[in-house]
Design a protein around this motif. Structure first.
Motif, PDB file in Angstrom:
ATOM      1  N   ALA A  17      30.694 114.459  36.752  1.00 38.46           N
ATOM      2  CA  ALA A  17      29.288 114.149  37.016  1.00 38.46           C
ATOM      3  C   ALA A  17      28.520 113.973  35.706  1.00 38.46           C
ATOM      4  O   ALA A  17      27.663 113.084  35.590  1.00 38.46           O
ATOM      5  N   ALA A  18      28.837 114.809  34.701  1.00 34.92           N
ATOM      6  CA  ALA A  18      28.172 114.699  33.403  1.00 34.92           C
ATOM      7  C   ALA A  18      28.502 113.384  32.711  1.00 34.92           C
ATOM      8  O   ALA A  18      27.723 112.916  31.859  1.00 34.92           O
ATOM      9  N   GLU A  19      29.623 112.781  33.062  1.00 34.62           N
ATOM     10  CA  GLU A  19      30.010 111.491  32.485  1.00 34.62           C
ATOM     11  C   GLU A  19      29.536 110.315  33.332  1.00 34.62           C
ATOM     12  O   GLU A  19      29.927 109.171  33.099  1.00 34.62           O
ATOM     13  N   GLY A  20      28.682 110.613  34.325  1.00 35.60           N
ATOM     14  CA  GLY A  20      28.114 109.556  35.156  1.00 35.60           C
ATOM     15  C   GLY A  20      29.019 109.073  36.260  1.00 35.60           C
ATOM     16  O   GLY A  20      28.795 108.004  36.834  1.00 35.60           O
ATOM     17  N   VAL A  21      30.035 109.850  36.622  1.00 38.55           N
ATOM     18  CA  VAL A  21      31.008 109.446  37.638  1.00 38.55           C
ATOM     19  C   VAL A  21      30.562 109.932  39.011  1.00 38.55           C
ATOM     20  O   VAL A  21      30.199 111.103  39.169  1.00 38.55           O
ATOM     21  N   ASP A  22      30.577 109.037  39.996  1.00 41.61           N
ATOM     22  CA  ASP A  22      30.316 109.465  41.368  1.00 41.61           C
ATOM     23  C   ASP A  22      31.427 109.046  42.332  1.00 41.61           C
ATOM     24  O   ASP A  22      31.372 109.348  43.517  1.00 41.61           O
ATOM     25  N   VAL A  23      32.456 108.356  41.812  1.00 42.88           N
ATOM     26  CA  VAL A  23      33.613 107.950  42.616  1.00 42.88           C
ATOM     27  C   VAL A  23      34.885 108.204  41.803  1.00 42.88           C
ATOM     28  O   VAL A  23      34.931 107.888  40.610  1.00 42.88           O
TER      29      VAL A  23
ATOM     30  N   VAL B 110      37.346 107.901  46.319  1.00 48.04           N
ATOM     31  CA  VAL B 110      36.810 109.124  46.916  1.00 48.04           C
ATOM     32  C   VAL B 110      35.463 109.431  46.274  1.00 48.04           C
ATOM     33  O   VAL B 110      35.361 109.516  45.043  1.00 48.04           O
ATOM     34  N   LEU B 111      34.434 109.578  47.091  1.00 51.58           N
ATOM     35  CA  LEU B 111      33.141 109.992  46.557  1.00 51.58           C
ATOM     36  C   LEU B 111      33.253 111.388  45.952  1.00 51.58           C
ATOM     37  O   LEU B 111      33.969 112.252  46.488  1.00 51.58           O
ATOM     38  N   LEU B 112      32.557 111.587  44.861  1.00 54.11           N
ATOM     39  CA  LEU B 112      32.698 112.842  44.117  1.00 54.11           C
ATOM     40  C   LEU B 112      32.445 114.059  45.001  1.00 54.11           C
ATOM     41  O   LEU B 112      33.162 115.059  44.908  1.00 54.11           O
ATOM     42  N   ASP B 113      31.477 113.978  45.891  1.00 55.27           N
ATOM     43  CA  ASP B 113      31.156 115.128  46.743  1.00 55.27           C
ATOM     44  C   ASP B 113      32.277 115.468  47.718  1.00 55.27           C
ATOM     45  O   ASP B 113      32.317 116.582  48.257  1.00 55.27           O
ATOM     46  N   HIS B 114      33.166 114.507  47.950  1.00 53.07           N
ATOM     47  CA  HIS B 114      34.264 114.741  48.893  1.00 53.07           C
ATOM     48  C   HIS B 114      35.515 115.275  48.200  1.00 53.07           C
ATOM     49  O   HIS B 114      36.492 115.608  48.871  1.00 53.07           O
ATOM     50  N   LEU B 115      35.487 115.409  46.888  1.00 58.15           N
ATOM     51  CA  LEU B 115      36.682 115.855  46.171  1.00 58.15           C
ATOM     52  C   LEU B 115      37.200 117.220  46.617  1.00 58.15           C
ATOM     53  O   LEU B 115      38.409 117.417  46.714  1.00 58.15           O
TER      54      LEU B 115
ATOM     55  N   PRO C 283      37.249 108.452  33.131  1.00 53.56           N
ATOM     56  CA  PRO C 283      36.361 107.346  33.521  1.00 53.56           C
ATOM     57  C   PRO C 283      36.966 105.992  33.151  1.00 53.56           C
ATOM     58  O   PRO C 283      37.593 105.846  32.097  1.00 53.56           O
ATOM     59  N   LEU C 284      36.769 105.010  34.025  1.00 48.98           N
ATOM     60  CA  LEU C 284      37.207 103.654  33.739  1.00 48.98           C
ATOM     61  C   LEU C 284      36.178 102.980  32.832  1.00 48.98           C
ATOM     62  O   LEU C 284      35.019 102.821  33.241  1.00 48.98           O
ATOM     63  N   PRO C 285      36.570 102.586  31.641  1.00 49.68           N
ATOM     64  CA  PRO C 285      35.587 102.021  30.706  1.00 49.68           C
ATOM     65  C   PRO C 285      34.918 100.754  31.222  1.00 49.68           C
ATOM     66  O   PRO C 285      33.799 100.445  30.831  1.00 49.68           O
ATOM     67  N   TRP C 286      35.587 100.009  32.085  1.00 53.70           N
ATOM     68  CA  TRP C 286      35.060  98.731  32.546  1.00 53.70           C
ATOM     69  C   TRP C 286      34.426  98.796  33.935  1.00 53.70           C
ATOM     70  O   TRP C 286      33.986  97.786  34.455  1.00 53.70           O
ATOM     71  N   GLU C 287      34.375  99.975  34.541  1.00 53.91           N
ATOM     72  CA  GLU C 287      33.798 100.103  35.877  1.00 53.91           C
ATOM     73  C   GLU C 287      32.889 101.338  35.912  1.00 53.91           C
ATOM     74  O   GLU C 287      33.339 102.445  36.233  1.00 53.91           O
TER      75      GLU C 287
ATOM     76  N   GLY D 203      30.660 104.438  36.569  1.00 53.27           N
ATOM     77  CA  GLY D 203      30.557 105.344  37.702  1.00 53.27           C
ATOM     78  C   GLY D 203      31.872 105.674  38.367  1.00 53.27           C
ATOM     79  O   GLY D 203      31.906 106.479  39.304  1.00 53.27           O
ATOM     80  N   VAL D 204      32.964 105.076  37.903  1.00 57.34           N
ATOM     81  CA  VAL D 204      34.271 105.282  38.538  1.00 57.34           C
ATOM     82  C   VAL D 204      35.237 105.929  37.546  1.00 57.34           C
ATOM     83  O   VAL D 204      35.348 105.485  36.401  1.00 57.34           O
ATOM     84  N   ALA D 205      35.912 106.969  37.981  1.00 55.94           N
ATOM     85  CA  ALA D 205      37.020 107.557  37.233  1.00 55.94           C
ATOM     86  C   ALA D 205      38.292 107.335  38.034  1.00 55.94           C
ATOM     87  O   ALA D 205      38.254 107.079  39.245  1.00 55.94           O
ATOM     88  N   THR D 206      39.410 107.434  37.354  1.00 53.72           N
ATOM     89  CA  THR D 206      40.696 107.301  38.032  1.00 53.72           C
ATOM     90  C   THR D 206      41.551 108.518  37.719  1.00 53.72           C
ATOM     91  O   THR D 206      41.442 109.111  36.638  1.00 53.72           O
TER      92      THR D 206
END
Length: 451
Positions: A17-23, A40-45, A93-97, A99-102
């Motif tokens: 979340a601190a890195e701006g990720v929500d998915v 997966v939405l972050l809240d569902h992790l 976090p995906l540098p090119w997307e 809000g998304v981490a993998t």
């Protein structure tokens, strides 16, 4: 305390979340090494971590064209689930997307609670456990080539090499890469944390090679898997296509997947180095090489896993054609690079870029382990330029031949496991059958007018 309440899950969620990720995109490899995933939405992790994400097990048996191959445990069992749990320690976090981490997913079979029989990552773990019993930790450095293609409406495939220029092998910069694809990709992969180290334009137009740092085998396989997925995704983001197909063009060479392999011993020394040994290599290294040579026909099924793979082979291709080895000799199947000491290693040049990293690495290590256990030495090294069939045996010249060799190599399949081997052979033989029924453009051009 449930899994969802653990401090570890909360810590990862706070970091993301601190890195701006929500998915979070949870990925895992299928049988051919393609990434299967769910966002997966972050809240569902917490729930995803506790209960897992359900995927149909037959995703392992699904062809690139969407056919579900009748592998045991899939269609015949009513299409049951596998369970995938996110490994948040691998999340980045995906540098090119934005809000998304993998992250990687851990796959289990709900019926047994153990690994799914077709899971490539777990197959590699099984082989590595056998190595650990021998006091060895394999270290791998992957080298992968691929072609970048751009849209070409009106052409037979709809794609052309980007750029078409030839003769730019071992170059970098705008002369070989006017779109700056390589430099942009290197930086993005670095920011994803994949341990990429160098890149260059390769032999043919639109062909590139990017090398990854060496590391312990599972980590190297993980990074090679994520590397292939990332390169393809980055190309698609720009309206292009990156392909790791073994030989996409008849007038160009193929793309390789070379493995640099060594082993660390219990004292963290390179077990392949011995200044007093033949060629400066330890007995362990020589036995490992002998094992790879002995099991090469079966290993080809994992290293060269498509019908197209065998069009990459042949004389003067710089792809292996014979079962041989040489000292710093790129025309041999196994090359021993000149470094010794901590850099002592062997380079297996057999694999092509279409190989599943987990299966290629698992098969190579399994063959090396068998050689170490059998204690045989390799034959004399290749001298000069290779491809002389009077000197060494031929590798399989087709996928069916390689699959038959794998099935017949009971020593290797005992290490890989019966369940995996049966699934892989069933899946790949179905691929061969579908190809043999397909009418190609070559056949029409060759026969239709005159016959």
């Amino acid at each position: 305390m449930s899994t969802s309440d653990t401090p570890d899950i909360r810590r990862h969620m706070e970091r993301l979340a601190a890195e701006g990720v929500d998915v979070v995109r949870v990925i895992y490899p299928d049988l051919i090494g393609t990434d299967r995933a769910r966002d997966v939405l972050l809240d569902h992790l917490p729930s995803a971590s506790e209960h897992g994400l359900a995927f149909c097990r037959a995703v392992y048996h699904t062809s690139p064209q969407g056919d579900v191959v009748p592998v045991a445990g899939g269609l015949d069992a009513g299409l049951p689930d596998v369970c995938v749990r996110p490994d948040l320690s691998t999340a980045a976090p995906l540098p090119w997307e934005p809000g998304v981490a993998t992250c990687l997913g851990e796959v289990t079979d709900p019926a047994t609670g153990g690994p799914a029989p077709e899971s490539p990552r777990d197959l590699l773990r099984t082989v590595l456990a056998r190595c650990s019993e021998q006091g060895l930790r394999p270290v791998v450095g992957p080298e992968l080539e691929y072609f970048l293609l751009e849209p070409a409406p009106g052409t037979p495939t709809g794609w052309r090499r980007s750029p078409e220029a030839t003769g730019a092998v071992y170059t970098a910069g705008l002369r070989a890469d006017p779109g700056n694809h390589l430099l942009r990709t290197l930086r993005q992969l670095r920011d994803l944390g994949l341990g990429v180290v160098t890149g260059n334009h390769e032999f043919d137009g639109g062909q590139y090679e990017i090398n990854l740092n060496h590391s312990e085998a599972l980590d190297a396989a993980d990074r090679a898997f994520r590397f292939k997925a990332a390169v393809k995704e980055l190309a698609r983001k720009e309206g292009n296509m990156a392909t790791f197909m073994a030989k996409p063009f008849g007038d160009a060479g193929g793309s390789g997947f070379h493995l640099h392999l060594s082993c660390s011993d219990g004292e963290d020394h390179n077990a392949f180095d011995d200044p007093s040994g033949a060629y400066g290599l330890s007995a362990t290294a020589r036995h490992a090489m002998a094992g790879i040579l002995a099991h090469a026909p079966a290993l080809a099924a994992l290293a060269n896993p498509t019908v197209n793979s065998y069009k990459r082979f042949g004389p003067d291709t710089l792809a292996p054609w014979l079962i041989d080895w040489g000292l710093d000799n790129r025309s041999a199947m196994v090359r021993i690079p000149p470094e010794r000491g901590s850099g002592a290693r062997l380079e297996l040049r057999l694999g092509d870029a279409s190989a599943n990293p987990y299966l290629l690495i698992a098969g190579t290590i399994a063959a090396a382990l068998l050689g170490i256990q059998e204690g045989e030495g390799p034959p004399a090294p290749l001298e000069g330029y290779g491809y002389d069939t009077a000197k060494s045996a031929l590798l399989p010249e087709s996928l069916p031949t390689a699959l038959d060799a794998l099935e017949a190599d009971t020593a290797l399949t005992d290490v890989l496991g019966k369940d995996f081997t049966t699934s892989f052979l069933t899946y790949k033989r179905n691929e061969v059958e579908r190809f043999q029924r397909h009418v190609t453009d070559w056949e029409f051009t060759e026969y239709a007018y005159h016959l």
